[in-house]
Design a protein around this motif. Structure first.
Motif, PDB file in Angstrom:
ATOM      1  N   TYR A 213      -0.801   5.234 -35.136  1.00 51.21           N
ATOM      2  CA  TYR A 213       0.513   5.856 -35.527  1.00 51.21           C
ATOM      3  C   TYR A 213      -0.106   6.641 -36.633  1.00 51.21           C
ATOM      4  CZ  TYR A 213       3.637   4.197 -32.429  1.00 51.21           C
ATOM      5  OH  TYR A 213       4.695   4.195 -31.621  1.00 51.21           O
ATOM      6  N   ASN A 216      -2.153   9.486 -35.255  1.00 56.41           N
ATOM      7  CA  ASN A 216      -1.276  10.135 -34.491  1.00 56.41           C
ATOM      8  C   ASN A 216      -2.606  10.421 -32.677  1.00 56.41           C
ATOM      9  OD1 ASN A 216       0.437  11.614 -33.671  1.00 56.41           O
ATOM     10  ND2 ASN A 216      -0.005  14.104 -33.784  1.00 56.41           N
ATOM     11  N   ARG A 222       6.900   8.203 -30.216  1.00 55.24           N
ATOM     12  CA  ARG A 222       8.587   8.202 -31.389  1.00 55.24           C
ATOM     13  C   ARG A 222       8.900   7.434 -29.526  1.00 55.24           C
ATOM     14  NH1 ARG A 222       7.192  13.132 -31.866  1.00 55.24           N
ATOM     15  NH2 ARG A 222       8.479  14.418 -30.501  1.00 55.24           N
TER      16      ARG A 222
END
Length: 453
Positions: A213, A216, A222
């Motif tokens: 995370y 990314n 999400r």
């Protein structure tokens, strides 16, 4: 056929980190078993049988992630990150459920689970104590495996490699301190091994999720993206391909459980010998597991990109390389088996059994590697998961399991004789698997099928 530089460059770019991860993991696992072996063969048998619960979970997770990985690799071939995250949500949800299931077995019903394998009260007591601690790591392991699988399928193989090697190295260092009482730590025996495992697994899941995370990466989905695959069009298509892989691994693992029950019923020294030999075989397999996984990613990427002909060519090249390499590795096992067994403090009976089992392993390694490459690296990557399920699980239950029962309880063979009879399943698998590969009916573009729904 062997003149495509892109093939070799891509194959080894993906395979080498996976091989390094598996090699270090198997090496340190062998060291862990050797440390536990200092406590005697009852301790080896206790931890070995307790780890069968973890082994079953790992196989189920492998099935879940392999089935999802077919789609992830093909989606990555067409650079569809949204599709990848939908598949990831499905595989992560199934993985969490599996982790909770096996945690419950380990924490609440360890004696009942271990009594399936053995009636030795000392082994059941030691294994149960081990499971009640190590069971707390199962959910973390399931999450780690899900993220690692997606990262590998999109070619980011170094991240899970570094994290895994770091975690396993930490576990081995803690084992040295907690099993045997070094670094000023108490000597807790097999309970120390369980504590080391839980600590390492918790740190591992924090690292892989955190890095994913923070950077990314494609698996950094999400919640809404993870839930995006749970719809009438997408979910059935994924499950139709993924479920046969899960069922395959469950049936295969149950068959393997039967084998271990049979070995354990022959005697404690027999299951100890099998566990030691399996650890050594695991070391020999690391290269071929890496190549097989890399092949699956390569084939999936090419099929997703619409290059089915190149996918078949890559599969054929890898099949030849893996088979030849396994023949060489089999000779190495035969040559070094006596030397490696010298590191274990076990009885003469266990040592003799392990020696003969390793001889069978060395001679049959090329067949097992070829089958693994065919089923896991090729048929699954092409989306032919249903045939792979019938071939793999069918061989175990129609050939391997009956052979194990006949060898142990009808012919009353020693454990290495039973192991030899079980090997017949691999030869059946080889003949049928090669026929399916040659037919090319395993090449299927799954992303195209989803796009048409």
């Amino acid at each position: 056929m062997f003149r495509d530089p892109t093939y070799y460059k891509t194959l080894f770019r993906i395979a080498l980190p996976i091989i390094a991860q598996n090699f270090v993991g198997s090496l340190l696992n062998m060291i862990d078993v050797a440390m536990i072996g200092q406590l005697g063969e009852t301790a080896v048998a206790s931890v070995g049988l307790a780890n069968q619960i973890f082994f079953l979970m790992m196989l189920m997770m492998f099935g879940i992630n392999s089935g999802a990985g077919v789609f992830v690799a093909q989606f990555w071939g067409k650079q569809d990150v949204a599709g990848i995250r939908k598949v990831q949500g499905i595989s992560l949800g199934m993985g969490v459920l599996a982790g909770l299931l096996f945690s419950t077995v380990a924490l609440v019903f360890p004696e009942a689970a271990l009594s399936i394998y053995t009636q030795d009260p000392a082994v059941i007591a030691g294994g149960s104590a081990f499971l009640r601690t190590v069971g707390w790591s199962y959910l973390a392991t399931a999450i780690t495996l899900s993220f690692s699988s997606v990262l590998r399928s999109v070619g980011l193989v170094r991240i899970p490699m570094v994290i895994s090697i770091t975690a396993i190295s930490l576990k081995t260092a803690m084992n040295y301190g907690l099993i045997l009482g070094h670094f000023g730590l108490p000597a807790l025996g097999i309970q120390g091994a369980a504590l080391a495992t839980v600590t390492a697994r918790l740190l591992e899941v924090c690292a892989i999720v955190g890095i994913t995370y923070l950077r990314n990466l494609p698996p950094a989905a999400r919640p809404r993206e993870l839930l995006g695959g749970y719809n009438r069009a997408f979910l059935p298509m994924v499950l139709k391909t993924s479920f046969p892989v899960v069922i395959n691994e469950v049936l295969w693992s149950l068959g393997t459980t039967i084998y271990n029950i049979v070995y354990a019923r022959i005697g404690t020294e027999s299951i100890a010998a099998v566990n030691i030999a399996a650890t050594i075989e695991g070391m020999a397999f690391v290269i071929f597991i890496g190549i097989s996984e890399a092949t699956g990613i390569l084939i999936g990427n090419r099929i997703g990109a619409g290059e089915e002909g190149k996918a078949f060519t890559y599969a054929r090249q890898t099949l030849i390389l893996s088979t030849l390499g396994a023949m060489v590795m089999g000779v190495v096992i035969l040559s070094l088996s006596a030397f490696v067994l010298g590191f274990y403090q076990i009885s003469d009976a266990a040592r003799t059994n392990a020696q003969y089992i390793l001889r069978v392993m060395g001679l049959a390694l090329w067949v097992k590697v070829t089958n693994m490459t065919l089923i896991v690296g090729i048929l699954r990557a092409g989306g032919d998961t249903r045939f792979g399920m019938f071939l793999d699980a069918g061989s175990v239950w129609l050939v391997g399991v009956p052979m194990s029962l006949l060898g142990a309880f009808v012919f009353h063979l020693p454990v290495y004789g039973v192991y030899l009879m079980i090997a017949a399943e691999e030869f059946v698998k080889l003949v049928v698997g090669f026929w399916r590969f040659s037919s090319r009916r395993w090449v299927r573009n799954l992303t195209r099928s989803i796009a048409q729904t």
